[in-house]
Design an enzyme around this catalytic site. Structure first.
Site, PDB file in Angstrom:
ATOM      1  N   SER A   1      59.002  58.026  41.439  1.00 43.68           N
ATOM      2  CA  SER A   1      59.843  58.007  42.609  1.00 43.68           C
ATOM      3  C   SER A   1      59.007  58.677  43.683  1.00 43.68           C
ATOM      4  O   SER A   1      58.644  59.822  43.546  1.00 43.68           O
ATOM      5  CB  SER A   1      61.086  58.816  42.282  1.00 43.68           C
ATOM      6  OG  SER A   1      62.123  58.502  43.131  1.00 43.68           O
TER       7      SER A   1
ATOM      8  N   ARG B   1      65.459  68.440  31.979  1.00 44.37           N
ATOM      9  CA  ARG B   1      66.665  67.941  32.654  1.00 44.37           C
ATOM     10  C   ARG B   1      67.821  67.887  31.671  1.00 44.37           C
ATOM     11  O   ARG B   1      67.681  67.368  30.568  1.00 44.37           O
ATOM     12  CB  ARG B   1      66.397  66.548  33.229  1.00 44.37           C
ATOM     13  CG  ARG B   1      65.257  66.599  34.226  1.00 44.37           C
ATOM     14  CD  ARG B   1      65.099  65.322  35.011  1.00 44.37           C
ATOM     15  NE  ARG B   1      63.975  65.496  35.945  1.00 44.37           N
ATOM     16  CZ  ARG B   1      63.535  64.559  36.759  1.00 44.37           C
ATOM     17  NH1 ARG B   1      64.119  63.390  36.787  1.00 44.37           N
ATOM     18  NH2 ARG B   1      62.520  64.806  37.560  1.00 44.37           N
TER      19      ARG B   1
ATOM     20  N   ARG C   1      65.483  58.298  28.006  1.00 40.71           N
ATOM     21  CA  ARG C   1      66.116  59.368  28.779  1.00 40.71           C
ATOM     22  C   ARG C   1      66.113  60.619  27.917  1.00 40.71           C
ATOM     23  O   ARG C   1      66.883  60.736  26.982  1.00 40.71           O
ATOM     24  CB  ARG C   1      67.548  58.973  29.150  1.00 40.71           C
ATOM     25  CG  ARG C   1      68.250  59.973  30.065  1.00 40.71           C
ATOM     26  CD  ARG C   1      69.604  59.460  30.491  1.00 40.71           C
ATOM     27  NE  ARG C   1      69.498  58.259  31.315  1.00 40.71           N
ATOM     28  CZ  ARG C   1      69.269  58.261  32.627  1.00 40.71           C
ATOM     29  NH1 ARG C   1      69.165  59.401  33.275  1.00 40.71           N
ATOM     30  NH2 ARG C   1      69.180  57.146  33.286  1.00 40.71           N
TER      31      ARG C   1
ATOM     32  N   GLU D   1      62.315  53.114  35.347  1.00 40.98           N
ATOM     33  CA  GLU D   1      61.785  53.901  36.464  1.00 40.98           C
ATOM     34  C   GLU D   1      60.782  54.933  35.934  1.00 40.98           C
ATOM     35  O   GLU D   1      61.099  55.738  35.064  1.00 40.98           O
ATOM     36  CB  GLU D   1      62.929  54.616  37.186  1.00 40.98           C
ATOM     37  CG  GLU D   1      62.456  55.418  38.365  1.00 40.98           C
ATOM     38  CD  GLU D   1      63.576  56.275  38.967  1.00 40.98           C
ATOM     39  OE1 GLU D   1      64.756  55.882  38.849  1.00 40.98           O
ATOM     40  OE2 GLU D   1      63.269  57.332  39.539  1.00 40.98           O
TER      41      GLU D   1
ATOM     42  N   ARG E   1      58.483  56.980  29.506  1.00 43.15           N
ATOM     43  CA  ARG E   1      58.774  55.547  29.637  1.00 43.15           C
ATOM     44  C   ARG E   1      57.481  54.737  29.672  1.00 43.15           C
ATOM     45  O   ARG E   1      57.453  53.571  29.264  1.00 43.15           O
ATOM     46  CB  ARG E   1      59.609  55.300  30.896  1.00 43.15           C
ATOM     47  CG  ARG E   1      61.004  55.907  30.743  1.00 43.15           C
ATOM     48  CD  ARG E   1      61.807  55.864  32.009  1.00 43.15           C
ATOM     49  NE  ARG E   1      63.056  56.598  31.859  1.00 43.15           N
ATOM     50  CZ  ARG E   1      63.830  56.957  32.880  1.00 43.15           C
ATOM     51  NH1 ARG E   1      63.474  56.669  34.116  1.00 43.15           N
ATOM     52  NH2 ARG E   1      64.945  57.611  32.655  1.00 43.15           N
TER      53      ARG E   1
END
Length: 421
Positions: free
Chosen positions: A351, A261, A276, A348, A389
RNA sequence: GGAGGCAUGGCAGAGCGGUUGAAUGCACUGGUCUUGAAAACCAGCAAGGGUGCAAGCCCUUCAGAGGUUCGAAUCCUCUUGCCUCCGCCA
């Protein structure tokens, strides 16, 4: 992609539902193009019918050896007209398709209404299962002390946002991937895939990354290929253009992949450590199901993903996303957030979304039900889970005063050690 | 990277530029027969769009995009995919 018939016949309902996600959407262009295309198509079809029947006549006359010169004159004129109409039809329908691809999915009626993450609902939460009686280190400090993470060397070769795992860090990362994969395979009915990491634009179109979010992906210009931001893309496209039979549904697919990403526009946010990154590892779960089953499938998906966090003995909460915080393609979504004692933040890590028929329309993924009728499947996916994470939360949650880290029971068979020190 | 071959319905496999959306076989679905099953026989069996209460009718689609032609699955060009041979290579 929304059904044009639905937009055409229930414009107000669609618009109202869309406004819960994004207040700025207009359907006027689409409706305009649609009605133009429809009337043009009707006219074109009439001309084509005439052309077909006259052409057949020519064939008949010819086989009898009779002259067909008069019909020829008509046909020549018709042919010109038809060509012009066809050209216009093509332009209209591609403009319509393009516009439709930009419209997000409609939030499910059960989604809490809201504008952004502040309006999300905490469904369940377990926290502070462990009392620390010493000053906590964050994962960066722990990673450095234990010599298992090296961000500087990674930056030297790749720039910022690329983790380098070392020694027991690499082992832990690999153990997480294997543990999660094995867990889902053993306990649920998933089929494992190892997919390509580079995909064609049309694959990213199916899942909804394209055309709107091309800036978020890495693009190989020379070959016009995109690095997948998630294995959702490759796993979902396995059935692009297929018609599945109802007795092969539901299909549960699982795949590990590296995920890439660009994180454009998020500079300065969570830049430290593993929070991130541009490249990370994830085990992805994808389901193809009958429309009537997709919401119960969403619930089980959330459970399957959360089980991993239970086994890793991490504190986490389940968040139900409000309409405004839903992603472009999702109709309903639950996030899993893990507690990072070092950052004192929820992170997070998963999802889980139901896309209903949004992706299947884009990718033309259908099934034939027991009545022989063909319909679009519903697709769902969830991270099960993303590692960085978790890696961070795991170090921080299971740290000891001396900086060593306990390895939870479930990972020990994959690592052969019970702590990193 | 070079040279050649191929691309048709769920699969296999026909198809002269003109009543071809496409023969045939297998698979599948329904029926007859049977106590049941199998076999046999009969029938049905692509998707998308339009129109209609419906039966139906019309249009589009033979990898994809262009082109030739009054008319293309059939001829031409390009692209993509697969196969074979050569080169390179983890």
């Amino acid at each position: 992609m929304l059904d044009i018939k639905k937009i055409r016949n229930n414009t107000d309902d669609v618009l109202k539902a869309l406004s819960k996600k994004d207040n700025d959407i207009s359907l006027n262009d689409i409706l305009d193009l649609d009605s133009k295309l429809k009337s043009l198509t009707t006219k074109l079809n009439e001309l084509q019918a005439e052309q077909n029947s006259k052409s057949k006549e020519v064939g008949q006359l010819k086989s009898k050896g009779e002259s067909s010169d008069d019909i020829f004159k008509d046909l020549k004129v018709l042919s010109e007209k038809i060509k012009a109409f066809e050209k216009e039809q093509k332009e209209l329908s591609s403009a319509l398709k393009k516009a439709l691809l930009e419209i997000p999915n409609i939030p499910h009626s059960s989604c809490p209404e809201g504008v952004n993450e502040k309006d999300n609902i905490v469904v369940s939460e377990n926290k502070n299962t462990r009392d620390f009686n010493f000053p906590l280190k964050d994962h960066i400090e722990l990673g450095e002390k234990l010599d298992i993470l090296d961000f500087e060397v990674a930056a030297k070769m790749s720039g910022s946002g690329f983790p380098l795992y070392k020694g027991n860090g690499a082992l832990l990362e690999r153990a997480l991937i294997n543990f999660m994969t094995d867990y889902h395979l053993k306990n649920f009915d998933y089929t494992e895939f190892f997919t390509p990491f580079l995909v064609k634009p049309e694959s990213a179109l199916t899942t909804g990354q394209l055309p709107k979010f091309s800036e978020d992906m890495y693009h190989i210009e020379k070959d016009d290929l995109y690095l997948i931001p998630t294995a959702e893309v490759s796993l979902t496209n396995i059935h692009k253009d297929d018609i599945l039979s109802s007795n092969e549904l539901p299909k549960y697919y699982l795949g590990y992949s590296a995920c890439f990403r660009r994180e454009a526009g998020s500079y300065g946010k969570d830049t430290r450590g593993l929070l991130r990154v541009h490249q990370f590892n994830k085990v992805e779960l994808v389901k193809f199901v009958e429309p009537t089953k997709s919401y119960e499938e969403l619930d089980s998906l959330v459970n399957q993903a959360s089980n991993i966090l239970d086994l890793l003995e991490l504190d986490y909460r389940v968040i139900e996303l409000c309409s405004g915080d839903l992603s472009f393609a999702a109709a309903k979504c639950f996030d899993l957030e893990v507690w990072s004692p070092g950052e004192e933040k929820w992170l997070e890590v998963s999802s889980c979304s139901n896309f209903e028929d949004f992706q299947s329309r884009r990718g033309n993924i259908r099934f034939k039900n027991s009545n022989g009728e063909i319909d679009f499947v519903h697709t769902l996916n969830g991270s099960g889970l993303a590692t960085p994470r978790i890696f961070a939360a795991l170090l921080e949650t299971h740290q000891n005063e001396d900086g060593s880290v306990r390895i939870p029971q479930c990972l020990q068979p994959f690592m052969g050690i019970s702590e990193i020190k």
